[in-house]
Design a protein around this motif. Structure first.
Motif, mmCIF file in Angstrom:
data_model
loop_
_atom_site.group_PDB
_atom_site.id
_atom_site.type_symbol
_atom_site.label_atom_id
_atom_site.label_comp_id
_atom_site.label_asym_id
_atom_site.label_seq_id
_atom_site.Cartn_x
_atom_site.Cartn_y
_atom_site.Cartn_z
ATOM 1 N N ILE A 136 0.827 -1.221 0.000
ATOM 2 C CA ILE A 136 0.000 0.000 0.000
ATOM 3 C C ILE A 136 0.861 1.270 0.000
ATOM 4 O O ILE A 136 0.364 2.362 0.268
ATOM 5 C CB ILE A 136 -0.979 0.025 1.210
ATOM 6 C CG1 ILE A 136 -0.220 -0.003 2.545
ATOM 7 C CG2 ILE A 136 -1.972 -1.116 1.119
ATOM 8 C CD1 ILE A 136 -1.070 0.414 3.733
ATOM 9 N N SER A 137 2.160 1.099 -0.322
ATOM 10 C CA SER A 137 3.079 2.246 -0.259
ATOM 11 C C SER A 137 2.599 3.407 -1.133
ATOM 12 O O SER A 137 2.671 4.567 -0.731
ATOM 13 C CB SER A 137 4.477 1.816 -0.698
ATOM 14 O OG SER A 137 4.880 0.668 0.026
ATOM 15 N N SER A 138 2.064 3.078 -2.324
ATOM 16 C CA SER A 138 1.675 4.133 -3.269
ATOM 17 C C SER A 138 0.391 4.840 -2.865
ATOM 18 O O SER A 138 0.067 5.902 -3.406
ATOM 19 C CB SER A 138 1.517 3.535 -4.676
ATOM 20 O OG SER A 138 0.441 2.608 -4.678
ATOM 21 N N VAL A 139 -0.367 4.259 -1.944
ATOM 22 C CA VAL A 139 -1.668 4.846 -1.575
ATOM 23 C C VAL A 139 -1.718 5.209 -0.094
ATOM 24 O O VAL A 139 -2.781 5.556 0.430
ATOM 25 C CB VAL A 139 -2.846 3.898 -1.936
ATOM 26 C CG1 VAL A 139 -2.878 3.655 -3.436
ATOM 27 C CG2 VAL A 139 -2.766 2.582 -1.181
ATOM 28 N N LEU A 140 -0.573 5.153 0.572
ATOM 29 C CA LEU A 140 -0.582 5.369 2.025
ATOM 30 C C LEU A 140 -1.087 6.764 2.411
ATOM 31 O O LEU A 140 -1.877 6.906 3.352
ATOM 32 C CB LEU A 140 0.818 5.135 2.611
ATOM 33 C CG LEU A 140 0.851 5.229 4.139
ATOM 34 C CD1 LEU A 140 0.160 4.033 4.782
ATOM 35 C CD2 LEU A 140 2.281 5.348 4.664
ATOM 36 N N GLU A 141 -0.643 7.800 1.685
ATOM 37 C CA GLU A 141 -1.070 9.165 2.040
ATOM 38 C C GLU A 141 -2.591 9.301 1.929
ATOM 39 O O GLU A 141 -3.234 9.909 2.773
ATOM 40 C CB GLU A 141 -0.373 10.193 1.131
ATOM 41 C CG GLU A 141 1.115 10.336 1.382
ATOM 42 C CD GLU A 141 1.457 10.785 2.811
ATOM 43 O OE1 GLU A 141 0.706 11.626 3.355
ATOM 44 O OE2 GLU A 141 2.436 10.273 3.377
ATOM 45 N N ARG A 142 -3.136 8.723 0.863
ATOM 46 C CA ARG A 142 -4.589 8.769 0.666
ATOM 47 C C ARG A 142 -5.304 8.004 1.775
ATOM 48 O O ARG A 142 -6.363 8.402 2.256
ATOM 49 C CB ARG A 142 -4.908 8.148 -0.702
ATOM 50 C CG ARG A 142 -6.056 8.807 -1.423
ATOM 51 C CD ARG A 142 -6.096 8.302 -2.854
ATOM 52 N NE ARG A 142 -7.423 7.776 -3.174
ATOM 53 C CZ ARG A 142 -7.709 7.127 -4.299
ATOM 54 N NH1 ARG A 142 -6.760 6.917 -5.200
ATOM 55 N NH2 ARG A 142 -8.932 6.680 -4.516
ATOM 56 N N ARG A 143 -4.718 6.901 2.177
ATOM 57 C CA ARG A 143 -5.294 6.084 3.242
ATOM 58 C C ARG A 143 -5.294 6.844 4.559
ATOM 59 O O ARG A 143 -6.254 6.794 5.320
ATOM 60 C CB ARG A 143 -4.465 4.802 3.374
ATOM 61 C CG ARG A 143 -5.101 3.749 4.217
ATOM 62 C CD ARG A 143 -4.111 2.634 4.443
ATOM 63 N NE ARG A 143 -4.751 1.490 5.058
ATOM 64 C CZ ARG A 143 -5.245 1.473 6.275
ATOM 65 N NH1 ARG A 143 -5.215 2.560 7.013
ATOM 66 N NH2 ARG A 143 -5.809 0.371 6.757
ATOM 67 N N ILE A 144 -4.203 7.578 4.838
ATOM 68 C CA ILE A 144 -4.127 8.396 6.054
ATOM 69 C C ILE A 144 -5.167 9.522 5.974
ATOM 70 O O ILE A 144 -5.863 9.805 6.956
ATOM 71 C CB ILE A 144 -2.701 8.959 6.245
ATOM 72 C CG1 ILE A 144 -1.708 7.823 6.472
ATOM 73 C CG2 ILE A 144 -2.659 9.946 7.409
ATOM 74 C CD1 ILE A 144 -0.241 8.226 6.359
ATOM 75 N N ASP A 145 -5.277 10.159 4.799
ATOM 76 C CA ASP A 145 -6.289 11.220 4.621
ATOM 77 C C ASP A 145 -7.683 10.685 4.960
ATOM 78 O O ASP A 145 -8.481 11.378 5.593
ATOM 79 C CB ASP A 145 -6.307 11.708 3.168
ATOM 80 C CG ASP A 145 -5.102 12.571 2.825
ATOM 81 O OD1 ASP A 145 -4.433 13.063 3.754
ATOM 82 O OD2 ASP A 145 -4.829 12.734 1.619
ATOM 83 N N ALA A 146 -7.983 9.474 4.498
ATOM 84 C CA ALA A 146 -9.315 8.901 4.706
ATOM 85 C C ALA A 146 -9.580 8.675 6.190
ATOM 86 O O ALA A 146 -10.646 9.036 6.704
ATOM 87 C CB ALA A 146 -9.458 7.588 3.927
ATOM 88 N N LEU A 147 -8.622 8.102 6.887
ATOM 89 C CA LEU A 147 -8.837 7.852 8.319
ATOM 90 C C LEU A 147 -8.927 9.177 9.082
ATOM 91 O O LEU A 147 -9.750 9.333 9.992
ATOM 92 C CB LEU A 147 -7.722 6.968 8.883
ATOM 93 C CG LEU A 147 -7.982 6.415 10.290
ATOM 94 C CD1 LEU A 147 -9.251 5.569 10.335
ATOM 95 C CD2 LEU A 147 -6.795 5.593 10.786
ATOM 96 N N ALA A 148 -8.098 10.147 8.682
ATOM 97 C CA ALA A 148 -8.085 11.447 9.365
ATOM 98 C C ALA A 148 -9.380 12.224 9.117
ATOM 99 O O ALA A 148 -9.687 13.152 9.864
ATOM 100 C CB ALA A 148 -6.886 12.262 8.909
ATOM 101 N N ALA A 149 -10.137 11.863 8.095
ATOM 102 C CA ALA A 149 -11.421 12.532 7.842
ATOM 103 C C ALA A 149 -12.444 12.201 8.935
ATOM 104 O O ALA A 149 -13.372 12.982 9.175
ATOM 105 C CB ALA A 149 -11.969 12.119 6.473
#
Ligand SMILES: [Zn+2]
Length: 285
Positions: free
Chosen positions: A174-187
Protein backbone atom coordinates in the motif's frame (compact mmCIF):
# COMPACT_ATOMS: atom_id res chain seq x y z
CA UNK A 1 -17.28 -6.58 -16.95
CA UNK A 2 -17.11 -4.19 -14.01
CA UNK A 3 -16.66 -6.07 -10.76
CA UNK A 4 -18.30 -5.04 -7.51
CA UNK A 5 -16.74 -5.29 -4.07
CA UNK A 6 -19.00 -4.97 -1.05
CA UNK A 7 -17.15 -3.63 1.99
CA UNK A 8 -18.99 -4.61 5.17
CA UNK A 9 -18.22 -2.09 7.90
CA UNK A 10 -19.91 -2.36 11.31
CA UNK A 11 -18.87 1.28 11.89
CA UNK A 12 -18.18 4.31 9.70
CA UNK A 13 -14.41 4.23 10.27
CA UNK A 14 -13.76 0.49 9.87
CA UNK A 15 -13.12 0.68 6.12
CA UNK A 16 -10.48 3.39 6.46
CA UNK A 17 -9.06 1.87 9.63
CA UNK A 18 -8.74 -1.77 8.59
CA UNK A 19 -8.72 -2.15 4.80
CA UNK A 20 -8.39 1.31 3.26
CA UNK A 21 -5.36 0.55 1.12
CA UNK A 22 -6.93 -2.36 -0.74
CA UNK A 23 -10.20 -0.41 -1.15
CA UNK A 24 -8.21 2.33 -2.94
CA UNK A 25 -6.57 -0.34 -5.12
CA UNK A 26 -9.98 -1.81 -6.04
CA UNK A 27 -11.30 1.67 -6.91
CA UNK A 28 -8.17 2.49 -8.94
CA UNK A 29 -8.62 -0.81 -10.83
CA UNK A 30 -12.10 0.33 -11.90
CA UNK A 31 -14.12 -1.79 -9.51
CA UNK A 32 -17.47 -0.57 -8.19
CA UNK A 33 -16.95 -0.18 -4.44
CA UNK A 34 -20.05 -0.28 -2.23
CA UNK A 35 -19.81 0.05 1.54
CA UNK A 36 -22.41 -1.33 3.95
CA UNK A 37 -22.41 0.55 7.26
CA UNK A 38 -24.19 -1.62 9.82
CA UNK A 39 -24.57 0.82 12.76
CA UNK A 40 -25.16 4.55 13.15
CA UNK A 41 -22.09 5.29 15.31
CA UNK A 42 -24.19 7.32 17.75
CA UNK A 43 -21.89 6.66 20.73
CA UNK A 44 -18.56 7.27 19.00
CA UNK A 45 -17.48 10.80 19.98
CA UNK A 46 -16.45 12.78 23.04
CA UNK A 47 -18.33 15.86 24.23
CA UNK A 48 -21.13 15.73 21.64
CA UNK A 49 -24.82 14.78 21.94
CA UNK A 50 -25.92 11.53 20.34
CA UNK A 51 -27.81 13.48 17.65
CA UNK A 52 -24.78 15.58 16.73
CA UNK A 53 -22.60 12.47 16.86
CA UNK A 54 -24.76 10.69 14.28
CA UNK A 55 -24.82 13.74 11.99
CA UNK A 56 -21.13 14.61 12.17
CA UNK A 57 -19.85 11.02 12.00
CA UNK A 58 -22.03 10.46 8.93
CA UNK A 59 -20.75 13.62 7.21
CA UNK A 60 -17.15 12.68 7.95
CA UNK A 61 -17.79 9.13 6.70
CA UNK A 62 -18.92 10.52 3.33
CA UNK A 63 -15.72 12.60 3.12
CA UNK A 64 -13.61 9.53 3.90
CA UNK A 65 -15.56 7.39 1.42
CA UNK A 66 -14.83 9.85 -1.41
CA UNK A 67 -11.11 9.73 -0.57
CA UNK A 68 -11.14 5.90 -0.62
CA UNK A 69 -13.09 5.73 -3.89
CA UNK A 70 -16.26 4.24 -2.37
CA UNK A 71 -19.12 5.05 -4.73
CA UNK A 72 -22.16 4.04 -2.72
CA UNK A 73 -22.99 3.59 0.96
CA UNK A 74 -25.81 1.37 2.21
CA UNK A 75 -26.97 2.19 5.75
CA UNK A 76 -28.45 -0.57 7.93
CA UNK A 77 -29.00 1.85 10.84
CA UNK A 78 -28.50 -0.37 13.91
CA UNK A 79 -27.63 1.38 17.18
CA UNK A 80 -23.88 1.24 17.74
CA UNK A 81 -22.43 -1.04 20.41
CA UNK A 82 -25.67 -3.05 20.71
CA UNK A 83 -25.26 -5.68 17.97
CA UNK A 84 -24.53 -8.18 20.72
CA UNK A 85 -28.29 -8.07 21.40
CA UNK A 86 -29.30 -8.40 17.73
CA UNK A 87 -30.17 -11.78 16.24
CA UNK A 88 -27.40 -12.89 13.91
CA UNK A 89 -29.96 -14.73 11.78
CA UNK A 90 -31.95 -11.49 11.39
CA UNK A 91 -28.76 -9.59 10.53
CA UNK A 92 -27.80 -12.36 8.10
CA UNK A 93 -30.96 -11.68 6.09
CA UNK A 94 -29.76 -8.09 5.46
CA UNK A 95 -26.50 -9.40 4.00
CA UNK A 96 -28.21 -12.13 1.95
CA UNK A 97 -30.42 -9.45 0.39
CA UNK A 98 -27.44 -7.19 -0.33
CA UNK A 99 -25.49 -10.07 -1.91
CA UNK A 100 -28.48 -10.85 -4.14
CA UNK A 101 -28.99 -7.17 -5.03
CA UNK A 102 -25.40 -6.11 -5.68
CA UNK A 103 -24.05 -9.53 -6.79
CA UNK A 104 -20.51 -8.74 -5.60
CA UNK A 105 -17.46 -10.53 -6.98
CA UNK A 106 -15.68 -9.87 -3.68
CA UNK A 107 -16.70 -9.00 -0.13
CA UNK A 108 -14.45 -7.47 2.50
CA UNK A 109 -15.48 -8.13 6.11
CA UNK A 110 -14.08 -8.68 9.59
CA UNK A 111 -12.72 -12.19 10.03
CA UNK A 112 -15.18 -14.14 12.21
CA UNK A 113 -12.27 -16.27 13.41
CA UNK A 114 -10.08 -13.28 14.34
CA UNK A 115 -8.13 -13.35 17.55
CA UNK A 116 -8.34 -10.72 20.29
CA UNK A 117 -11.40 -8.87 18.94
CA UNK A 118 -13.00 -6.90 21.80
CA UNK A 119 -15.85 -5.31 19.81
CA UNK A 120 -19.10 -7.30 19.65
CA UNK A 121 -20.37 -5.22 16.70
CA UNK A 122 -17.37 -6.54 14.76
CA UNK A 123 -17.81 -10.15 15.89
CA UNK A 124 -21.58 -10.37 15.37
CA UNK A 125 -21.39 -8.72 11.94
CA UNK A 126 -18.57 -11.05 10.89
CA UNK A 127 -20.52 -14.14 11.96
CA UNK A 128 -23.69 -13.00 10.17
CA UNK A 129 -21.75 -12.27 6.96
CA UNK A 130 -20.03 -15.65 7.17
CA UNK A 131 -23.39 -17.44 7.14
CA UNK A 132 -24.78 -15.14 4.44
CA UNK A 133 -22.06 -16.37 2.04
CA UNK A 134 -23.64 -19.79 1.73
CA UNK A 135 -27.26 -19.13 2.67
CA UNK A 136 -27.49 -16.50 -0.12
CA UNK A 137 -27.16 -19.38 -2.60
CA UNK A 138 -30.14 -21.35 -1.21
CA UNK A 139 -33.52 -20.96 -2.90
CA UNK A 140 -35.26 -21.84 0.38
CA UNK A 141 -33.60 -19.07 2.40
CA UNK A 142 -35.74 -15.93 2.04
CA UNK A 143 -37.85 -16.93 -0.95
CA UNK A 144 -39.48 -13.50 -0.57
CA UNK A 145 -36.31 -12.08 -2.13
CA UNK A 146 -36.75 -14.39 -5.12
CA UNK A 147 -40.42 -13.36 -5.41
CA UNK A 148 -39.15 -9.78 -5.74
CA UNK A 149 -37.01 -10.84 -8.71
CA UNK A 150 -33.69 -11.31 -6.92
CA UNK A 151 -31.64 -14.44 -7.63
CA UNK A 152 -29.39 -16.59 -5.42
CA UNK A 153 -25.79 -15.42 -5.53
CA UNK A 154 -22.42 -16.75 -4.41
CA UNK A 155 -19.56 -14.34 -3.68
CA UNK A 156 -16.32 -15.44 -5.38
CA UNK A 157 -13.65 -13.86 -3.15
CA UNK A 158 -13.82 -13.27 0.59
CA UNK A 159 -11.34 -10.72 1.87
CA UNK A 160 -11.11 -10.98 5.65
CA UNK A 161 -9.55 -8.19 7.69
CA UNK A 162 -8.90 -8.15 11.44
CA UNK A 163 -6.78 -6.76 14.23
CA UNK A 164 -5.15 -10.19 14.31
CA UNK A 165 -5.96 -12.62 11.51
CA UNK A 166 -5.99 -16.34 12.32
CA UNK A 167 -4.00 -16.90 9.10
CA UNK A 168 -2.49 -14.49 6.58
CA UNK A 169 -2.79 -15.52 2.92
CA UNK A 170 -2.17 -12.22 1.24
CA UNK A 171 -0.04 -9.10 1.66
CA UNK A 172 -0.88 -5.98 -0.32
CA UNK A 173 1.69 -3.26 -1.01
CA UNK A 174 0.00 0.00 0.00
CA UNK A 175 3.08 2.25 -0.26
CA UNK A 176 1.68 4.13 -3.27
CA UNK A 177 -1.67 4.85 -1.58
CA UNK A 178 -0.58 5.37 2.03
CA UNK A 179 -1.07 9.16 2.04
CA UNK A 180 -4.59 8.77 0.67
CA UNK A 181 -5.29 6.08 3.24
CA UNK A 182 -4.13 8.40 6.05
CA UNK A 183 -6.29 11.22 4.62
CA UNK A 184 -9.32 8.90 4.71
CA UNK A 185 -8.84 7.85 8.32
CA UNK A 186 -8.09 11.45 9.37
CA UNK A 187 -11.42 12.53 7.84
CA UNK A 188 -13.18 10.67 10.71
CA UNK A 189 -12.19 13.47 13.09
CA UNK A 190 -14.71 12.86 15.87
CA UNK A 191 -14.34 9.07 15.84
CA UNK A 192 -10.55 9.36 15.85
CA UNK A 193 -10.62 11.84 18.74
CA UNK A 194 -12.65 9.30 20.72
CA UNK A 195 -10.30 6.47 19.72
CA UNK A 196 -7.27 8.49 20.78
CA UNK A 197 -9.02 9.48 24.00
CA UNK A 198 -9.22 5.79 24.96
CA UNK A 199 -5.43 5.62 24.76
CA UNK A 200 -5.09 8.95 26.60
CA UNK A 201 -7.21 7.65 29.51
CA UNK A 202 -5.33 4.35 29.61
CA UNK A 203 -1.99 6.14 29.71
CA UNK A 204 -3.29 8.42 32.47
CA UNK A 205 -4.10 5.31 34.52
CA UNK A 206 -0.54 4.17 33.86
CA UNK A 207 0.70 7.61 34.97
CA UNK A 208 2.01 8.96 31.65
CA UNK A 209 0.90 11.11 28.72
CA UNK A 210 1.75 11.25 25.02
CA UNK A 211 2.05 14.92 24.02
CA UNK A 212 1.39 14.37 20.28
CA UNK A 213 -1.75 12.40 21.12
CA UNK A 214 -2.99 15.09 23.52
CA UNK A 215 -2.38 17.73 20.83
CA UNK A 216 -4.42 15.74 18.29
CA UNK A 217 -7.40 15.47 20.66
CA UNK A 218 -7.25 19.10 21.77
CA UNK A 219 -6.76 20.65 18.34
CA UNK A 220 -8.92 18.22 16.34
CA UNK A 221 -6.08 18.02 13.81
CA UNK A 222 -5.70 14.26 14.04
CA UNK A 223 -3.77 13.71 10.81
CA UNK A 224 -0.17 14.22 12.09
CA UNK A 225 -0.70 11.70 14.87
CA UNK A 226 -2.49 9.19 12.62
CA UNK A 227 0.26 9.54 10.02
CA UNK A 228 2.87 8.61 12.61
CA UNK A 229 0.72 5.78 13.95
CA UNK A 230 -0.17 4.22 10.56
CA UNK A 231 3.38 4.49 9.23
CA UNK A 232 4.63 2.70 12.33
CA UNK A 233 1.99 -0.03 12.05
CA UNK A 234 2.09 -0.66 8.28
CA UNK A 235 5.89 -0.45 8.05
CA UNK A 236 6.08 -3.34 10.53
CA UNK A 237 3.74 -5.41 8.35
CA UNK A 238 5.60 -4.34 5.19
CA UNK A 239 8.92 -5.46 6.67
CA UNK A 240 7.54 -9.01 6.99
CA UNK A 241 6.84 -9.12 3.24
CA UNK A 242 9.68 -7.11 1.70
CA UNK A 243 7.48 -4.04 1.14
CA UNK A 244 7.68 -0.52 2.55
CA UNK A 245 4.07 -0.41 3.75
CA UNK A 246 1.64 -3.34 3.53
CA UNK A 247 -1.78 -4.58 4.64
CA UNK A 248 -2.45 -8.23 5.40
CA UNK A 249 -5.60 -10.22 4.62
CA UNK A 250 -6.96 -13.72 4.71
CA UNK A 251 -8.39 -14.17 1.22
CA UNK A 252 -10.43 -17.27 0.53
CA UNK A 253 -12.09 -18.45 -2.67
CA UNK A 254 -12.48 -22.20 -3.03
CA UNK A 255 -10.38 -23.35 -0.08
CA UNK A 256 -8.55 -26.61 -0.74
CA UNK A 257 -10.24 -26.98 -4.16
CA UNK A 258 -8.62 -23.82 -5.62
CA UNK A 259 -5.93 -25.60 -7.66
CA UNK A 260 -8.37 -28.19 -9.05
CA UNK A 261 -10.84 -25.51 -10.10
CA UNK A 262 -8.12 -23.44 -11.73
CA UNK A 263 -6.88 -26.37 -13.83
CA UNK A 264 -10.21 -27.99 -14.74
CA UNK A 265 -12.65 -25.07 -15.16
CA UNK A 266 -13.41 -23.41 -18.49
CA UNK A 267 -14.80 -19.92 -19.17
CA UNK A 268 -18.52 -19.29 -19.36
CA UNK A 269 -19.61 -18.26 -22.87
CA UNK A 270 -20.76 -14.78 -21.83
CA UNK A 271 -17.81 -13.95 -19.58
CA UNK A 272 -14.30 -12.66 -20.25
CA UNK A 273 -11.69 -15.32 -19.65
CA UNK A 274 -9.78 -13.84 -16.77
CA UNK A 275 -6.73 -15.51 -15.30
CA UNK A 276 -7.18 -16.20 -11.63
CA UNK A 277 -3.93 -14.66 -10.48
CA UNK A 278 -3.97 -11.37 -12.30
CA UNK A 279 -3.97 -9.55 -8.97
CA UNK A 280 -1.16 -9.62 -6.43
CA UNK A 281 -2.50 -12.02 -3.88
CA UNK A 282 -0.80 -15.15 -2.81
CA UNK A 283 -0.83 -17.89 -0.24
CA UNK A 284 1.89 -18.48 2.27
CA UNK A 285 3.01 -22.07 2.81
ZN1 LIG B 1 -15.51 -0.74 14.22
Amino acid sequence: MIKTVLVIAPHADDAAAFCGGQIIHFANDGWRVVMVRVTNDETDSIGLSREDTIRINTEQMHTAAKILGIQEIVELGYVTDTLGDVSRVALREKFIRLFRQHRPYAVMSFDPYAQYEPNLDHTVTAQAVEEAYWTATFDKHHPEHLAEGLQPHSVCERWYYARQLPRVTCAIDISSVLERRIDALAAHVEMMKNTLNQSRLQMATWGRRFPALDAAITSGNVRPFLSMWLRYQYAQIGAKHGMTYAEEYRVDRFGGAEALLQSESIPLPDMEDEPMHNRPWFEFP
